[in-house]
Design an enzyme around this catalytic site. Sequence first.
Site, PDB file in Angstrom:
ATOM      1  N   THR A  95       0.972  -1.149   0.096  1.00 34.43           N
ATOM      2  CA  THR A  95      -0.027   0.011   0.148  1.00 34.43           C
ATOM      3  C   THR A  95       0.831   1.402  -0.185  1.00 34.43           C
ATOM      4  OG1 THR A  95      -1.832  -1.059   1.198  1.00 34.43           O
ATOM      5  CG2 THR A  95      -1.655   1.328   1.310  1.00 34.43           C
ATOM      6  N   ILE A 131       4.789  -1.222   2.974  1.00 33.03           N
ATOM      7  CA  ILE A 131       4.646   0.255   2.616  1.00 33.03           C
ATOM      8  C   ILE A 131       5.329   0.711   1.390  1.00 33.03           C
ATOM      9  CG2 ILE A 131       4.675   2.621   3.755  1.00 33.03           C
ATOM     10  CD1 ILE A 131       2.222   0.787   4.908  1.00 33.03           C
ATOM     11  N   LYS A 132       4.575   1.164   0.448  1.00 34.92           N
ATOM     12  CA  LYS A 132       5.380   1.583  -0.943  1.00 34.92           C
ATOM     13  C   LYS A 132       5.683   3.068  -0.590  1.00 34.92           C
ATOM     14  CE  LYS A 132       4.151   0.289  -5.035  1.00 34.92           C
ATOM     15  NZ  LYS A 132       3.343  -0.148  -6.229  1.00 34.92           N
ATOM     16  N   VAL A 133       6.891   3.304  -0.930  1.00 36.58           N
ATOM     17  CA  VAL A 133       7.561   4.707  -0.813  1.00 36.58           C
ATOM     18  C   VAL A 133       8.038   4.961  -2.036  1.00 36.58           C
ATOM     19  CG1 VAL A 133       8.845   6.125   0.366  1.00 36.58           C
ATOM     20  CG2 VAL A 133       7.672   4.524   1.449  1.00 36.58           C
TER      21      VAL A 133
END
Length: 317
Positions: A95, A131-133
């Site tokens: 996400t 967690i997509k960054v």
Amino acid sequence: MTTQLDALRNMTVVVADTGDIEAIKKYQPQDATTNPSLILSASALPQYASLIDDAINYAKAKSTDKAQQLIDAEDKLAVNIGLEILKIVPGRISTEVDARLSYDTAATVEKARKLIKLYNEAGINNDRILIKVASTWQGIRAAEILEKEGINCNLTLLFSQAQARACAEAGVYLISPFVGRILDWYKANTDKKEYVPNEDPGVISVTSIYNYYKQYGYQTVVMGASFRNIGEITELAGCDRLTIAPALLKELQESNADLPRKLDYKGEVKPKPAPLTESQFYWEHNNDPMAVDKLAEGIRKFAADIEKLEAMLSTKL
């Protein structure tokens, strides 16, 4: 007969690059990845209406301030879609943090903690979430902090060797080097318009990153992303993971062609080099005009899709 999809699964973890729950049910990937563009397209599907309504109700209960409601509704919708996907995949959901925070380390960390809290409150442990960054210097620094807190990260919009190296040196769990978008740039900016798969500049980039990580013993997972054709996928067979859109999963499932392993580093493991400094990172990254263009463009595109999603949500608040 063994399909290419089954053959690929024997050497690479197959991930679905979609927010479409029906497609995920059909192809049974290990993990799934989402991004603002995929959330936007998924939110238009009728079966997602209840997830949107739930996000709106959550936001209204949390705050009376319209701007805050919009932020809360966005975050809750992304998590709601993730929760539905986690009912199907045995592994992880990725996400994404708001792309507009890509140059703000502290804000990225804060947003990631909030998304994790929403998942945790729904009974999902950290080990099922990435967690997509975006792979900016600031995003990589945020991921370094989050990894130390037990929040695993997926560093996306990765186009340069400098980005890949900095991610590994930060101890990031997983990177998503893009393939198809690199090909797009070379087709648009050079005279060469057609590439066979093993000469595809996106394939060459991911192969180089994969071999670099294995050569120096980095544990960061390499997950090739953004594919334009199955030739790019078959050339990367053996990569740690590949995240693939449903249309290409379908092509792989319908093909019985032989699929040899292409990535399989057998060389010695060397001592790791000294980590890149910030100035070295920018020097190396900015020496690659493709990477500079595609990172900036990718952030702009995700930000634009977030704004479209906000426009849709704001009509319901």
